[in-house]
Design an enzyme around this catalytic site. Structure first.
Site, short mmCIF file in Angstrom:
data_model
loop_
_atom_site.label_atom_id
_atom_site.label_comp_id
_atom_site.label_asym_id
_atom_site.label_seq_id
_atom_site.Cartn_x
_atom_site.Cartn_y
_atom_site.Cartn_z
CB ALA A 60 -0.89 0.00 1.24
N GLY A 101 0.46 -5.28 0.80
CA GLY A 101 -0.57 -5.36 -0.22
C GLY A 101 -0.06 -5.98 -1.51
CD GLU A 124 0.46 -5.76 5.69
OE1 GLU A 124 1.23 -6.65 6.12
OE2 GLU A 124 0.12 -5.69 4.49
#
Ligand SMILES: NC(=O)c1ccc[n+]([C@@H]2O[C@H](COP(=O)([O-])OP(=O)(O)OC[C@H]3O[C@@H](n4cnc5c(N)ncnc54)[C@H](O)[C@@H]3O)[C@@H](O)[C@H]2O)c1
Length: 705
Positions: A60, A101, A124
Site C-alpha cells: 500500500a 498489499g 503490516e
C-alpha cells in the site's frame, strides 16, 4: 502506471510506479483497466503480472493512510477481487520485494512464479496493523499455519527461496522472472489447466487450537504494549476455524479496529518521522555529496572503537589512530573481542571477522591518515585535547576531507575555528555502544558546508544509522532534553518517591529503562561533571543534591558496583539499596520536606512533559528542524517506547492544552519549581496553532522575513 505487451497468447502486464510499485490510487486504477483490456482481448489466453527488479510491489501507499486515499475506489480489495475473478488465469511474476498489499495481490493471482532472489513479507504489524486484504486468510493456506503466524506476527522479510517447494510458488527461477513466468503461462495454456483459487484450498493443522494458544502466549510475551501482534494470531486463527469469506470479514474487522488505535498512529508516525529526518530544508537533494572511500577515527577508546566497527561492517576501510601504542593495542583487542562475541552468538562467521579486522588499520601517525575522506575524532572530552587534534588534522588532511567530532558537550563552532576550514567541520554524535545504537546526531555548525552535511547524512545511512540533524547547543537534542528529565526525576525523590518507584513507573509506561537505571548504566559521574559546570554557569537554577551525594561516595553505577542500585559481581540486575534511601531521607530532612506519596501517573507525566517542554524549546530555537526529529532521537537513542511515538507525538496525542494545564499543576505542587514548568514559548504557541510543527512553521516564516 502500467504497460501491456502481448507475447503470443500471453499479455504481460507490467506495473510501473517507481521506486517500489506502491499500490496507490493511480496504479490501482491503471491495473484494473489493464486487466479489463487483457480479459477483453480475444487473443489473450493468460495474463502475467510483473513488477521490476527492485519490486513486484512493496504494498500500500502508506501516505494514503492518513487521507482517505486508500479507501478510494478501486481500493486494494477491489483490485484483488478483479484479479481473482479474472476468467483468464493471472500469473504473478515476483521479483525484488513483494510485501504487504503487494504480496496480498500476488496471493490472489491464480499462479505465482518467483525469482530466487525475491523477498516477501506481510509487514503490516510493524505499523500497528494486520494485513487487511486477505493476507491472513490466503497465506496460511499456502505456507501452512506455523509459517504464516511467524511471518504475519513478526512482519519480517523472508527470502522467497526459503519457501520454494511450498504451494506458495508454482515455479522458481534463478534467471529472468518474466521469461520464466511466460514459459509457465504458455504451459498452463497448452495444458488447459484450470485456474485454482487460493480461497478454495483447505487449511488443516493437527491440534490447531493448541498451537494457536501457544503462539498467542509467545507473541504476547514479546510485544508488550502493542495490540497488533496478538491480533495477527487471532486473524490467522480465523483461517483455520472459519470459512474463507467469514475469515475475511474477521480480518477486516480486526484491521479496522487496529487502524484507530494510538499504537498504530504512533508506529505510523515513527515510520514517516524516520524518513523525514533524512531531509534537510535548505539542503536540496541535488547537492552532490563528497565521495567517502576511506575513513579515519582518532582515539581507540570506548567510542572510537565502536565507531570504527561501523565502517568495517559496511565494508569501508577505516584507519584507527591513537597517541600511545598500548592504547591502540587495547582498542584493537576490544574490537576483536566484540566481533568474537558475534561469532559465538552465530551472528558472524569467522571468515567475516577476519575480513572486517583487515579493514581496520591501526596507526600512531597522522601521515597515515592524510588521504582519508572523512575523519572522526573521538578523543578525551577536553577542549584542549580537541584543539591539539584539530590543529593537527588541519595541517595534514587532504583538501576536501571532512573533519568530524564526536564531542557530546563541546561547542562545534569553537572546534571548527581551530582549523582554517570550518566549512569542512561537523559533529557526528554517536551513542554508546556506537557499533549497536541506531541513533546518530549530526551536528551542524554555523559554517558547516551543505555538501558536508549531505555527505554525512548519506554515509550515516550507509552504516545503518538513523541520522537526525541538530544545531549547536549544549547537549544537542537528546542530552539537553535528558538533563531536564533526570532533574525532574531527582525532584521527585526529594518530594517522596523512591528510586524504584520512579524507574518502575516509567518502565511500565514502556521505557526500556528508568532514569536511575539509565544513570547507573551510563555512569553517574558524567551527569555530576555536567552539574558542577551548571552550578557555575547557572547558579540560580534549582538542582537536587541527591545525585551529588551519591557520587561523592563513588557510586558511579554498574562500573563501580553501586550507584542508585547495587550490583553483584558479573551480574547486571539492579538491586534496591537501603543506603540510597537513607541518603534521600537525609536530604529531605535538610530541605525540610515532609515526603508525600506520588502516584505513578504524576511520575510519568512529570518525566514526559519535562522532555516535551525542552523539546519545544529546542524546536523554537531552531536547534531541531521538526518535532518528529525529536521523537526519532528519543525512539532510537533513549529507549522511548516506539508504540507511544516519542515525547512530542505523545504530548500532541494528549492534547497540548492539557499538557500545559498539567504543567501548571506541577508548578503549583508543594516544592514545585514554577521556573522549571514555565512552558516554552513555542509550546504556548503550539497550543494555539494546533501543533508543534504549525507553530514552528511560523517561526521559520518570521525568521525568513
Ligand atoms: N562514552 C560515551 O558514552 C560517549 C557517547 C557519545 C560521545 N562521547 C564522546 O566521545 C569522545 C570519546 O569518548 P570515550 O568515551 O570514547 O573516551 P575514552 O576515554 O574511552 O577514549 C578516548 C581515547 O582517546 C585517546 N586519545 C586521547 N588523546 C588523544 C590524542 N591526542 N590523539 C589520539 N588519541 C587520543 C585515548 O588514548 C583514549 O583511548 C568524547 O568526546 C566523548 O564526549 C562519549
Amino acid at each position: 502506471m502500467t504497460t501491456t505487451q502481448r507475447r503470443g497468447a500471453i499479455a504481460v502486464l507490467r506495473m510501473k510506479n517507481p521506486p517500489l510499485n506502491s499500490l496507490g490510487l493511480a496504479l490501482r486504477k491503471a491495473l484494473v483497466a489493464a486487466l479489463d483490456r487483457a480479459v477483453a482481448d480475444k487473443k489473450v489466453r493468460a495474463i502475467v503480472l510483473v513488477g521490476d527488479e527492485r519490486a513486484f510491489s512493496a504494498g500500500a501507499d502508506i501516505r494514503e493512510f492518513s487521507s482517505s486515499g486508500s479507501n478510494m475506489e478501486p481500493n486494494l480489495l477491489a483490485v484483488i477481487g478483479t484479479v481473482e475473478r479474472s476468467p483468464k488465469p493471472v500469473i504473478a511474476a515476483i521479483s525484488g520485494v513483494c510485501m504487504g498489499g503487494g504480496l496480498e495481490l500476488a496471493l490472489a493471482c491464480h499462479f505465482r512464479v518467483a525469482a530466487e532472489s525475491a523477498r516477501i513479507a506481510l509487514p503490516e504489524v510493524k505499523l500497528g496493523l494486520i494485513p487487511g486484504a486477505g493476507g491472513t486468510q490466503r497465506l496460511p493456506r499456502l505456507v501452512g499455519l506455523e509459517t504464516a503466524v511467524n511471518m504475519i506476527a513478526s512482519g519480517n522479510i523472508v527470502p522467497a527461496k526459503r519457501l520454494g517447494g511450498t504451494p506458495l510458488f508454482d515455479a522458481m527461477t534463478a534467471d529472468d522472472v518474466t521469461a520464466a513466468a511466460l514459459a509457465f503461462a504458455n504451459k498452463i495454456v497448452d495444458e488447459k489447466r484450470v485456474a485454482p483459487l487460493v480461497r478454495d484450498r483447505k487449511l488443516s493443522y493437527p491440534q490447531a487450537d493448541a498451537f494457536l494458544h501457544f503462539a498467542r502466549n509467545a507473541v504476547a510475551s514479546v510485544s508488550r504494549g502493542m495490540p497488533a501482534p496478538v491480533k495477527c494470531v487471532d486473524a490467522v486463527a480465523a483461517a483455520v476455524s472459519q470459512p474463507f469469506e467469514a475469515g475475511l470479514a474477521t480480518e477486516r474487522s480486526i484491521f479496522r479496529e487496529l487502524m484507530v488505535t494510538p499504537e498504530a498512529g504512533a508506529l505510523q508516525h515513527a515510520f514517516f518521522a524516520e524518513r523525514a529526518a533524512s531531509k534537510i530544508a535548505d539542503v536540496p537533494e541535488r547537492i552532490k555529496p563528497r565521495a567517502i572511500k576511506q575513513v579515519a577515527v582518532i582515539g581507540a577508546g570506548t567510542m572510537g572503537g565502536g565507531i570504527a566497527m561501523n565502517f568495517a561492517n559496511a565494508g569501508i576501510p577505516v584507519a584507527l589512530l591513537e597517541v600511545k601504542k598500548d592504547a591502540l593495542e587495547r582498542g584493537i583487542a576490544t574490537i576483536r573481542k566484540n566481533y568474537e562475541g558475534n561469532v559465538k552468538k552465530g551472528k558472524l562467521t569467522a571468515a567475516k571477522l577476519e575480513e572486517r579486522m583487515a579493514l581496520i588499520r591501526p596507526t600512531l601517525r597522522y601521515e597515515d591518515i592524510a588521504k582519508c575522506d572523512l575523519v572522526i575524532e573521538a578523543v578525551f572530552e577536553d577542549i584542549g585535547v580537541k584543539e591539539q587534534v584539530f590543529r593537527q588534522l588541519d595541517k595534514v588532511m587532504k583538501k576536501g576531507a571532512i573533519l568530524a567530532t564526536n564531542t557530546s558537550t563541546l561547542d562545534i563552532d569553537r572546534i571548527a575555528k581551530f582549523t582554517r576550514r570550518p566549512k569542512d567541520v561537523i559533529g557526528t554524535h554517536f551513542f554508546s555502544p556506537a557499533n549497536i545504537m541506531k541513533l546518530l546526531e549530526v551536528v551542524r555548525g554555523k559554517a558547516t558546508g551543505k555538501d558536508v552535511l549531505a555527505t554525512v547524512m548519506g554515509i550515516a545511512k550507509k552504516i545503518g544509522k538513523t541520522a537526525v540533524v541538530s544545531g549547536v547547543c549544549d547537549g544537542f537534542i537528546g542530552n539537553r532534553m535528558v538533563e531536564q528529565y533526570v532533574r525532574q526525576g531527582l525532584f521527585m525523590l526529594e518530594e517522596g518517591a523512591s528510586v524504584q518507584q520512579v524507574d518502575k513507573a516509567i518502565e511500565k509506561f514502556g521505557f526500556a529503562m528508568g532514569p536511575f537505571r539509565m544513570g547507573d548504566l551510563a555512569g553517574n559521574d558524567i551527569g555530576w561533571h555536567i552539574r558542577k559546570r551548571r552550578y557555575i554557569e547557572h547558579p540560580q537554577m534549582k538542582y537536587s543534591k541527591i545525585a551529588d551525594k551519591l557520587c561523592e561516595l563513588g557510586r558511579f553505577g554498574q562500573k563501580t558496583g553501586s550507584g542508585w542500585y547495587r550490583y553483584e559481581a558479573g551480574r547486571r540486575d539492579a538491586i534496591a539499596d537501603p543506603i540510597v534511601d537513607e541518603i534521600i531521607a537525609a536530604e529531605r530532612k535538610t530541605l525540610g520536606i515532609k515526603p508525600r506519596k506520588l502516584t505513578d501517573a504524576e511520575i510519568v507525566d512529570r518525566l514526559l512533559y519535562a522532555l516535551t517542554n525542552e523539546g519545544a524549546a529546542l524546536l523554537g530555537e531552531g536547534i531541531a528542524q521538526r518535532a518528529s526529529d525529536i521523537d526519532i532521537v528519543y525512539l532510537t537513542g533513549y529507549g522511548f517506547p516506539v508504540y507511544r511515538g516519542g515525547p512530542m507525538f505523545y504530548a500532541q496525542q494528549q492534547g497540548l492544552f492539557n499538557v500545559v494545564r498539567r504543567m501548571q499543576e506541577f508548578a503549583a505542587n508543594p516544592h514545585g519549581d514554577p521556573k522549571f514548568w514555565r512552558p516554552a514559548p513555542l509550546l504556548q504557541r503550539a497550543v494555539v496553532a494546533g501543533s508543534f510543527d504549525a507553530a514552528a512553521a511560523k517561526r521559520t516564516r518570521r525568521s525568513r522575513s
